[in-house]
Every structure is written in structure tokens, then in C-alpha cells.
Enzyme design. Structure first.
Site, PDB file in Angstrom:
ATOM      1  N   CYS A 157     -58.524  99.384  -4.364  1.00  0.00           N
ATOM      2  CA  CYS A 157     -59.150  98.743  -5.522  1.00  0.00           C
ATOM      3  C   CYS A 157     -58.070  98.734  -6.599  1.00  0.00           C
ATOM      4  O   CYS A 157     -56.949  98.324  -6.332  1.00  0.00           O
ATOM      5  CB  CYS A 157     -60.434  99.464  -5.927  1.00  0.00           C
ATOM      6  SG  CYS A 157     -60.322 101.269  -5.951  1.00  0.00           S
TER       7      CYS A 157
ATOM      8  N   GLY B 121     -62.428 104.948  -6.633  1.00  0.00           N
ATOM      9  CA  GLY B 121     -63.864 104.670  -6.630  1.00  0.00           C
ATOM     10  C   GLY B 121     -64.282 103.727  -5.522  1.00  0.00           C
ATOM     11  O   GLY B 121     -64.859 104.140  -4.515  1.00  0.00           O
TER      12      GLY B 121
END
EC number: 3.1.3.-
Length: 282
Positions: free
Chosen positions: A193, A198
Site C-alpha cells: 500500500c 495497514g
């Protein structure tokens, strides 16, 4: 590779030693005080590649520092995460399983060369939205172009940063792409990401849960023990529920116990696998 002749580090939290506190890939914050807990360079588990000869804050522009500060503030507030992302240190990544690497965003074409040559990466799964890429000033076109030149398959499954509901809704398709790439067996899959703290860990944990015969807690602990991070477990539980209980009369997920869908029966796992595989190419 002119820039990739840079410093890299390999580490795990398990053998953390005091004398290595000055080598940092992540910064974690103690509950009681802002202690700067550094991760050492010389341990197995996490590999952090720095994109510069002398990574640090000396050459970082004020604008870049402000972006990092704003991003880490948002991460702490919205994810309750004690970890920080330091964009100026370059791409960092962790080998989770032999076929799977989780990391931060590649920042330049040379990072793709590094992944291909050093880690035998054949697939990249990018979970960023366009606005994330723009925020960090990444030239995605040049990265995708280098992927094509090296025979790396670049895939995108965007999910909104710091948003558990977005992650929950996008997990099935993202895991579908990841599972397909693994099944092809042509090389490792690099899932990223922006910070690799996350969304990318969340997708990778869901993959291990649904396809590697682990319960959620085992999959979660396996990843975070190697790459300290704070992916949203509730989003993975919710996506598991969505796939396993895909009928109009199901009870609302919000009404279920806090540990619901942290484990599934064999028939539920097979059903989830069928539904995830059916999403290939969608």
C-alpha cells in the site's frame, strides 16, 4: 542500478538488541512516552532497502517532512497505530512466506529492479488509490513501465487508506488477485500500500486465513511477528462473514460477538475459496 547500490537491512523483533537501536526502519511509540524504538539491521525477517546512500532527514525537504508528519498523525488517530512511515528512508519490505512479501510503495523504477533481482518478484499487487500515489509524488507510469520491461505483472486493487469498511469491501477481490498470482508460481508476490502497515498486511493476512489453513489469530500473529504493524482485524472478520454468509437472511455482522469469524469450518473455508476465485478478472 546506480541508486540500488544502497544500504539494506534485515531484521526481526525477536532478537532486538540495545546496541542496534540507532538503525531504524520503523518507529514505534511506547504507551507512556514517545520512546523511539529502533529496529536493528542485522536480524532475519524484515528487509529494509534504503533508496539513498545516506538515508536520513538531512536531505529531506520541509514539504516531504510535513507530508510524513501529517500521514503518521492520521495513522495514529484513525488506526490507533503506534507505528510510523518514513518515506525518506525508501522502500522497505518483509518476507512473510516464501511466496509472499509485504512492504511499502516502490518509489522509483530502480526499486522494481531491486525486487526482481534480489527477491525474484514476479507480481506486484498495489492497493493504493490514485490520490495516495499523487500525495507521495510517485511516478506510477514509470514504475509500471519498468514492470513490463522486466516481465513483472503489476496489478491494482485500490482500497481507501485508514478505512476499515473500504478494506473489508475490497478484501475479496484483492485476495483473489494475490491467490491467483501465488498459484501461477512464477515468482514471489509483492503486496504493498503506501506504508505497508495497514492495507497490504490486511490483504496478506486474509489470504493466509482463507487459503493457508490458519485461523485468523494465527495468520495475524504470523505476519505481525515478522513485520510490526497494525492491520484492522475487524475488517478481515467482516469480509470473512460477507463471503461465508452470503444470504439475505443473515444476522447483521455488528450484532455478532467480538471474536466471531476468527475461525471457520472446513466447509466455510472451501466456500470462501470458491467465491474468492470466482472474482478473478473482475
Amino acid at each position: 542500478m546506480s541508486v540500488i547500490g544502497s544500504k539494506s537491512c534485515i531484521f526481526s523483533v525477536a532478537r532486538y538488541t540495545r546496541e542496534n537501536e540507532k538503525s531504524s526502519c520503523f518507529t514505534s511509540i511506547n504507551k507512556k512516552s514517545s520512546l523511539d524504538l529502533r529496529f536493528p539491521r542485522n536480524l532475519a525477517g524484515v528487509s529494509c532497502k534504503f533508496s539513498g546512500e545516506n538515508p536520513g532527514t538531512n536531505g529531506v525537504s520541509l514539504s516531504s517532512k510535513n507530508k510524513m508528519e501529517d500521514y503518521n498523525t492520521a495513522m495514529k488517530r484513525l488506526m490507533r497505530s503506534p507505528y510510523e512511515y518514513h518515506h525518506d528512508l525508501g522502500m522497505n519490505y518483509t518476507l512473510i512466506r516464501d511466496e509472499l512479501i509485504v512492504g511499502s510503495q516502490p518509489q522509483k523504477p530502480e526499486d522494481i529492479d531491486h525486487l526482481k533481482q534480489e527477491q525474484n518478484v514476479a507480481y506486484i499487487l498495489n492497493l493504493q488509490q490514485d490520490k495516495d500515489i499523487e500525495y507521495w509524488g510517485i511516478d506510477l507510469d514509470s514504475i509500471v513501465r519498468r514492470c513490463k520491461e522486466l516481465g513483472i505483472r503489476h496489478m491494482r486493487r485500490p482500497a481507501k487508506d485508514f478505512d476499515p469498511l473500504s478494506l473489508r469491501s475490497q478484501l475479496p477481490k484483492a485476495v483473489s488477485s494475490l491467490e491467483w498470482a501465488v498459484s501461477e508460481g512464477k515468482g514471489r508476490v509483492y503486496v504493498h500500500c503506501s506504508a505497508g502497515l495497514g492495507r497490504a498486511p490486511g490483504v496478506s493476512i486474509a489470504y493466509m486465513y482463507w487459503f493457508c489453513d490458519m485461523n485468523l489469530n494465527t495468520a495475524y500473529d504470523t505476519l505481525v511477528s515478522k513485520r510490526p504493524c497494525g492491520p484492522n482485524k475487524g475488517a478481515i472478520r467482516g469480509a470473512t462473514y460477507d463471503l461465508a454468509k452470503n444470504d439475505p437472511w443473515k444476522e447483521p455482522f455488528e450484532s455478532l460477538p467480538e471474536n466471531a469469524f476468527e475461525d471457520i469450518a472446513d466447509w466455510e473455508r472451501k466456500l470462501i475459496q470458491e467465491r474468492v476465485r470466482a472474482l478473478r478478472g473482475t
